[in-house]
Design an enzyme around this catalytic site. Sequence first.
Site, PDB file in Angstrom:
ATOM      1  N   TYR A  19       0.758  -1.155   0.198  1.00  0.00           N
ATOM      2  CA  TYR A  19       0.069   0.126  -0.060  1.00  0.00           C
ATOM      3  C   TYR A  19       0.909   1.182   0.004  1.00  0.00           C
ATOM      4  O   TYR A  19       1.156   1.987   1.095  1.00  0.00           O
ATOM      5  CB  TYR A  19      -0.930   0.040   1.274  1.00  0.00           C
ATOM      6  CG  TYR A  19      -1.819  -1.178   1.434  1.00  0.00           C
ATOM      7  CD1 TYR A  19      -2.874  -1.548   0.616  1.00  0.00           C
ATOM      8  CD2 TYR A  19      -1.499  -2.140   2.404  1.00  0.00           C
ATOM      9  CE1 TYR A  19      -3.748  -2.653   0.758  1.00  0.00           C
ATOM     10  CE2 TYR A  19      -2.120  -3.265   2.684  1.00  0.00           C
ATOM     11  CZ  TYR A  19      -3.461  -3.655   1.813  1.00  0.00           C
ATOM     12  OH  TYR A  19      -4.141  -4.758   1.731  1.00  0.00           O
ATOM     13  N   ASP A  62      -6.656   4.665   7.532  1.00  0.00           N
ATOM     14  CA  ASP A  62      -5.279   4.213   7.955  1.00  0.00           C
ATOM     15  C   ASP A  62      -4.296   5.366   8.727  1.00  0.00           C
ATOM     16  O   ASP A  62      -3.934   5.390   9.791  1.00  0.00           O
ATOM     17  CB  ASP A  62      -4.092   3.597   6.728  1.00  0.00           C
ATOM     18  CG  ASP A  62      -4.625   2.429   6.301  1.00  0.00           C
ATOM     19  OD1 ASP A  62      -3.973   1.509   6.656  1.00  0.00           O
ATOM     20  OD2 ASP A  62      -5.756   2.507   5.635  1.00  0.00           O
ATOM     21  N   ASP A  74     -12.800  -5.268   3.062  1.00  0.00           N
ATOM     22  CA  ASP A  74     -12.967  -5.182   1.735  1.00  0.00           C
ATOM     23  C   ASP A  74     -13.815  -6.567   1.188  1.00  0.00           C
ATOM     24  O   ASP A  74     -14.848  -6.361   0.223  1.00  0.00           O
ATOM     25  CB  ASP A  74     -11.615  -5.484   1.031  1.00  0.00           C
ATOM     26  CG  ASP A  74     -10.830  -4.141   1.392  1.00  0.00           C
ATOM     27  OD1 ASP A  74     -11.106  -3.331   2.198  1.00  0.00           O
ATOM     28  OD2 ASP A  74      -9.997  -3.893   0.506  1.00  0.00           O
ATOM     29  N   ARG A  89      -5.364 -13.048  -0.428  1.00  0.00           N
ATOM     30  CA  ARG A  89      -5.877 -11.808  -1.088  1.00  0.00           C
ATOM     31  C   ARG A  89      -7.410 -12.315  -1.336  1.00  0.00           C
ATOM     32  O   ARG A  89      -7.676 -13.346  -2.014  1.00  0.00           O
ATOM     33  CB  ARG A  89      -4.968 -11.429  -2.180  1.00  0.00           C
ATOM     34  CG  ARG A  89      -3.709 -10.933  -1.811  1.00  0.00           C
ATOM     35  CD  ARG A  89      -3.687  -9.716  -0.653  1.00  0.00           C
ATOM     36  NE  ARG A  89      -4.073  -8.776  -1.476  1.00  0.00           N
ATOM     37  CZ  ARG A  89      -4.600  -7.384  -0.859  1.00  0.00           C
ATOM     38  NH1 ARG A  89      -4.456  -7.364   0.342  1.00  0.00           N
ATOM     39  NH2 ARG A  89      -4.786  -6.370  -1.367  1.00  0.00           N
ATOM     40  N   GLU A  92       0.074  -7.313   9.443  1.00  0.00           N
ATOM     41  CA  GLU A  92      -1.393  -6.560   9.164  1.00  0.00           C
ATOM     42  C   GLU A  92      -2.570  -7.271   9.562  1.00  0.00           C
ATOM     43  O   GLU A  92      -3.511  -6.623  10.107  1.00  0.00           O
ATOM     44  CB  GLU A  92      -1.335  -6.671   7.413  1.00  0.00           C
ATOM     45  CG  GLU A  92      -2.546  -6.269   6.876  1.00  0.00           C
ATOM     46  CD  GLU A  92      -2.467  -6.081   5.359  1.00  0.00           C
ATOM     47  OE1 GLU A  92      -3.336  -5.694   4.692  1.00  0.00           O
ATOM     48  OE2 GLU A  92      -1.932  -6.968   4.658  1.00  0.00           O
TER      49      GLU A  92
END
Length: 451
Positions: free
Chosen positions: A42, A49, A187, A220, A416
């Site tokens: 990113y 964020d 997401d 992902r 993460e």
Amino acid sequence: MKSLLDRPAPTAAAPLTVRRGAARVLIDNWTGTSTVPSRTLYPHQWSWDSAFIAIGLRHLSVRRAQQELESLLSAQWADGRIPHIVFNSAVPDDAYFPSPDFWRSSTAGRAAGAPAGPETSGIVQPPVHALAAWLVHRADPEESRRRGFLTRVVPRLAAWHDYLLDRRDLGGAGLAAAVHPWEPGMDNSPCWDRALRRVVPAAPEAFQRADLDHGHPADRPTDLDYGRYVRLVTDYRETGYDDRALRHAFAVEDPCFNALLIVSERALAAMAEETGADSTAHTARADALTQNLVTRLWDERAGLFRVRDLATDTLVEEQGVTGLIPLIVPYLPRHIVSRLVETLTGPHFHAPATRLVPSYALTGHAFDAQRYWRGPAWFNTAWLIHLGLRTHGREQEAERLRRGFLEEAAHSDFAEYIDPITGAARGARHFSWTAALTLDLLCADLKEPTP
């Protein structure tokens, strides 16, 4: 910036080591104007964020925390929206998809008030910014007043909330709607699956993913997910990002998104009082939002809040962590708080290998321990739930979560997210909001009240 590592810190060796590691992540991810979530995956500035990062940065440098938020707000659109990505023009377009030439904000978004520069995305993320601004102010009120921080940011934050409560009240019931799965920040959550089935995906040749260059495909979203994400952006872009000109194929009322809006409205009320303005309107909006959240999204049988699919005007029968985050809302009915804590500590969300909270129920049909928001446990949602537990006086549960957060942030190299079944670190390492929120939970002012 290196001097930030030498600021006063806990004297115990373990917390000091963790603090230095977290500070190092934020130093390394600083671009000169803001902080990237990850140097690889990113490489631009992300909206929520930056809010979480500012909350942590306030313990290192109040000035830099202010700059983090003001950098983001400088890309705000004239209609009030804060875009979910602010692109760094020095980063090649092929480093991230969708890139600036896909969003075309300065041209396609001109009528909606997109800035001529920098380039941004056209969608938004959860409104945690006013809460972050208030916490940054409280970290050093004298410095904040001297620099006129609240005077500069409050009008922008108020315009942001006005946009959400006007242009995004798509259900007409007083809650803000998300029009893309990226907007709630979770997401590929199973909570979106039902609505996404109505979206015809873009053809595979219409886009080239960049995330798989730095992330494992098993972690992902799938290509089918991405095809639908691209279709939604394309349709929105073609209407000039006009929320009222498009019949949205995807439109949901999300519990986390609206809970953060409530808490941020209360933060705006606190900032209004600080600056001598009238706080009544913000308090009234927070009260009305709270009532609407309970009326529209609470599921007593399930013991959590649900997502409402606006196309069918029905609740989605999925149990996501988004349904627990309204614990952050003050003045919830007591029985709702009790039911939320029961759900949090029960079999659906009590993971075997982490004290963090899975992003989706362990017992759910779509649970996947590795794939992004379909099961992994995230640090930012744990921080929010910790805040919610403290808000309602659940100190024992809050402390258990805080200790687990700090241990796993350190052991995972500030990952993460975490696999809730094995405890393995997943996604990017040296992740900025993990490091920032680690700093926040390490600090001694844990009893600071929520607005």
